[in-house]
Each structure stands twice: as C-alpha cells, then as structure tokens.
Write a protein that holds these residues in place. Structure first.
Motif, PDB file in Angstrom:
ATOM      1  N   GLU A  16       0.816  -1.215   0.000  1.00 13.42           N
ATOM      2  CA  GLU A  16       0.000   0.000   0.000  1.00 13.42           C
ATOM      3  C   GLU A  16       0.853   1.271   0.000  1.00 13.42           C
ATOM      4  O   GLU A  16       0.442   2.302  -0.528  1.00 13.42           O
ATOM      5  CB  GLU A  16      -0.910  -0.025   1.219  1.00 13.42           C
ATOM      6  CG  GLU A  16      -1.938   1.070   1.271  1.00 13.42           C
ATOM      7  CD  GLU A  16      -2.858   0.911   2.456  1.00 13.42           C
ATOM      8  OE1 GLU A  16      -4.044   1.245   2.299  1.00 13.42           O
ATOM      9  OE2 GLU A  16      -2.418   0.476   3.534  1.00 13.42           O
ATOM     10  N   SER A  17       2.047   1.203   0.550  1.00 13.35           N
ATOM     11  CA  SER A  17       2.896   2.397   0.625  1.00 13.35           C
ATOM     12  C   SER A  17       3.724   2.624  -0.643  1.00 13.35           C
ATOM     13  O   SER A  17       4.429   3.633  -0.741  1.00 13.35           O
ATOM     14  CB  SER A  17       3.827   2.303   1.837  1.00 13.35           C
ATOM     15  OG  SER A  17       4.754   1.260   1.658  1.00 13.35           O
ATOM     16  N   PRO A  24      -0.214   6.711  -5.672  1.00 14.48           N
ATOM     17  CA  PRO A  24      -0.138   5.294  -5.305  1.00 14.48           C
ATOM     18  C   PRO A  24       0.158   4.421  -6.529  1.00 14.48           C
ATOM     19  O   PRO A  24      -0.398   4.648  -7.613  1.00 14.48           O
ATOM     20  CB  PRO A  24      -1.530   4.989  -4.748  1.00 14.48           C
ATOM     21  CG  PRO A  24      -2.059   6.319  -4.298  1.00 14.48           C
ATOM     22  CD  PRO A  24      -1.478   7.316  -5.266  1.00 14.48           C
ATOM     23  N   TYR A  26      -0.662   1.367  -7.215  1.00 10.84           N
ATOM     24  CA  TYR A  26      -1.827   0.660  -7.750  1.00 10.84           C
ATOM     25  C   TYR A  26      -2.643   1.557  -8.683  1.00 10.84           C
ATOM     26  O   TYR A  26      -3.139   1.109  -9.711  1.00 10.84           O
ATOM     27  CB  TYR A  26      -2.711   0.080  -6.629  1.00 10.84           C
ATOM     28  CG  TYR A  26      -3.421   1.101  -5.779  1.00 10.84           C
ATOM     29  CD1 TYR A  26      -4.640   1.645  -6.176  1.00 10.84           C
ATOM     30  CD2 TYR A  26      -2.878   1.526  -4.572  1.00 10.84           C
ATOM     31  CE1 TYR A  26      -5.287   2.586  -5.395  1.00 10.84           C
ATOM     32  CE2 TYR A  26      -3.520   2.454  -3.787  1.00 10.84           C
ATOM     33  CZ  TYR A  26      -4.726   2.984  -4.197  1.00 10.84           C
ATOM     34  OH  TYR A  26      -5.372   3.916  -3.428  1.00 10.84           O
ATOM     35  N   ARG A  45      -7.526  -4.688  -1.396  1.00 13.09           N
ATOM     36  CA  ARG A  45      -6.674  -4.334  -0.262  1.00 13.09           C
ATOM     37  C   ARG A  45      -6.749  -5.462   0.755  1.00 13.09           C
ATOM     38  O   ARG A  45      -7.822  -5.809   1.237  1.00 13.09           O
ATOM     39  CB  ARG A  45      -7.162  -3.035   0.356  1.00 13.09           C
ATOM     40  CG  ARG A  45      -6.330  -2.539   1.502  1.00 13.09           C
ATOM     41  CD  ARG A  45      -6.864  -1.180   1.947  1.00 13.09           C
ATOM     42  NE  ARG A  45      -6.030  -0.604   2.970  1.00 13.09           N
ATOM     43  CZ  ARG A  45      -6.489  -0.132   4.114  1.00 13.09           C
ATOM     44  NH1 ARG A  45      -7.772  -0.178   4.378  1.00 13.09           N
ATOM     45  NH2 ARG A  45      -5.674   0.393   4.985  1.00 13.09           N
ATOM     46  N   THR A  59      -4.277  -5.377   9.770  1.00 12.95           N
ATOM     47  CA  THR A  59      -5.212  -4.322  10.160  1.00 12.95           C
ATOM     48  C   THR A  59      -5.663  -4.490  11.603  1.00 12.95           C
ATOM     49  O   THR A  59      -6.445  -3.695  12.093  1.00 12.95           O
ATOM     50  CB  THR A  59      -6.474  -4.333   9.267  1.00 12.95           C
ATOM     51  OG1 THR A  59      -7.120  -5.599   9.388  1.00 12.95           O
ATOM     52  CG2 THR A  59      -6.151  -4.024   7.839  1.00 12.95           C
ATOM     53  N   GLU A  66       0.750   0.552   8.061  1.00 10.33           N
ATOM     54  CA  GLU A  66       0.576   1.558   7.024  1.00 10.33           C
ATOM     55  C   GLU A  66       0.987   1.020   5.667  1.00 10.33           C
ATOM     56  O   GLU A  66       1.023   1.757   4.695  1.00 10.33           O
ATOM     57  CB  GLU A  66       1.384   2.810   7.372  1.00 10.33           C
ATOM     58  CG  GLU A  66       0.899   3.493   8.624  1.00 10.33           C
ATOM     59  CD  GLU A  66       1.724   4.699   8.976  1.00 10.33           C
ATOM     60  OE1 GLU A  66       2.634   5.051   8.211  1.00 10.33           O
ATOM     61  OE2 GLU A  66       1.461   5.296  10.024  1.00 10.33           O
ATOM     62  N   ASP A  67       1.307  -0.269   5.607  1.00 10.00           N
ATOM     63  CA  ASP A  67       1.755  -0.867   4.347  1.00 10.00           C
ATOM     64  C   ASP A  67       1.049  -2.207   4.139  1.00 10.00           C
ATOM     65  O   ASP A  67       1.677  -3.254   4.074  1.00 10.00           O
ATOM     66  CB  ASP A  67       3.269  -1.044   4.351  1.00 10.00           C
ATOM     67  CG  ASP A  67       3.816  -1.425   2.981  1.00 10.00           C
ATOM     68  OD1 ASP A  67       3.145  -1.121   1.973  1.00 10.00           O
ATOM     69  OD2 ASP A  67       4.892  -2.023   2.914  1.00 10.00           O
ATOM     70  N   ILE A  70      -1.545  -5.126  -1.260  1.00 11.77           N
ATOM     71  CA  ILE A  70      -2.457  -4.746  -2.348  1.00 11.77           C
ATOM     72  C   ILE A  70      -2.304  -5.784  -3.449  1.00 11.77           C
ATOM     73  O   ILE A  70      -1.189  -6.138  -3.826  1.00 11.77           O
ATOM     74  CB  ILE A  70      -2.121  -3.348  -2.910  1.00 11.77           C
ATOM     75  CG1 ILE A  70      -2.281  -2.263  -1.846  1.00 11.77           C
ATOM     76  CG2 ILE A  70      -2.952  -3.032  -4.144  1.00 11.77           C
ATOM     77  CD1 ILE A  70      -3.695  -1.918  -1.475  1.00 11.77           C
TER      78      ILE A  70
END
Length: 84
Positions: A16-17, A24, A26, A45, A59, A66-67, A70
């Motif tokens: 995600e980071s 981003p 993605y 995600r 999560t 924070e990563d 994806i």
C-alpha cells in the motif's frame, strides 16, 4: 472490451505504501491498463499478509500497518496482457 476465447488472469502484488511519481502505485498501474484498453482490472486491499522479509502487515487494532498488501488482478487475452 469483450474477450473472445481464452483469457489470462495476472496477479500483481504490491504494498500500500508503494508510489510512482507521487501517486499510489496501484493507481498508476490501473491507469496504464485502462489507457492501453485492457478488458478489466480490480484492486483489492488485504487485511493481513507478509512478503519476502516475513514482516507481518495487518489491520488488527493492536498492530496497525501503514503498508497493507495490495493485489491487482488483470484479465484479458494473453497476447494483450503480454504486450504490456
């Protein structure tokens, strides 16, 4: 675009980071696929996962990440996928 005959599904795993030129990664990948006219792409995600370094990304409340993982799935005819 309608797919005639057999199709190929490609999975792209990123974090995600991850970013590309300030956006981003993605989002940049999906924009490229759309510009090239591929049949479809979906971004998912993940809620938990780990990669090559075995660092857990989750999560869960006590361990916010924070990563998160994806997954981008792309489907189209094999020749169109391989061209990209």
């Amino acid at each position: 675009m309608k797919i005639e005959g057999a199709a190929l599904l490609v999975r792209i795993y990123i974090g995600e980071s991850d970013h590309w030129h300030g956006k981003p990664l993605y989002q940049a990948i999906v924009e490229l696929l759309r510009e090239r006219g591929l049949a479809g792409a979906t971004v998912l995600r993940g809620i938990e996962g780990f990669g090559a370094k075995a660092h857990l990304h989750t999560t869960r409340l006590l361990r916010l990440s924070e990563d998160l993982p994806i997954l981008i799935e792309v489907g189209d005819q094999e020749d169109r996928i391989r061209a990209i």
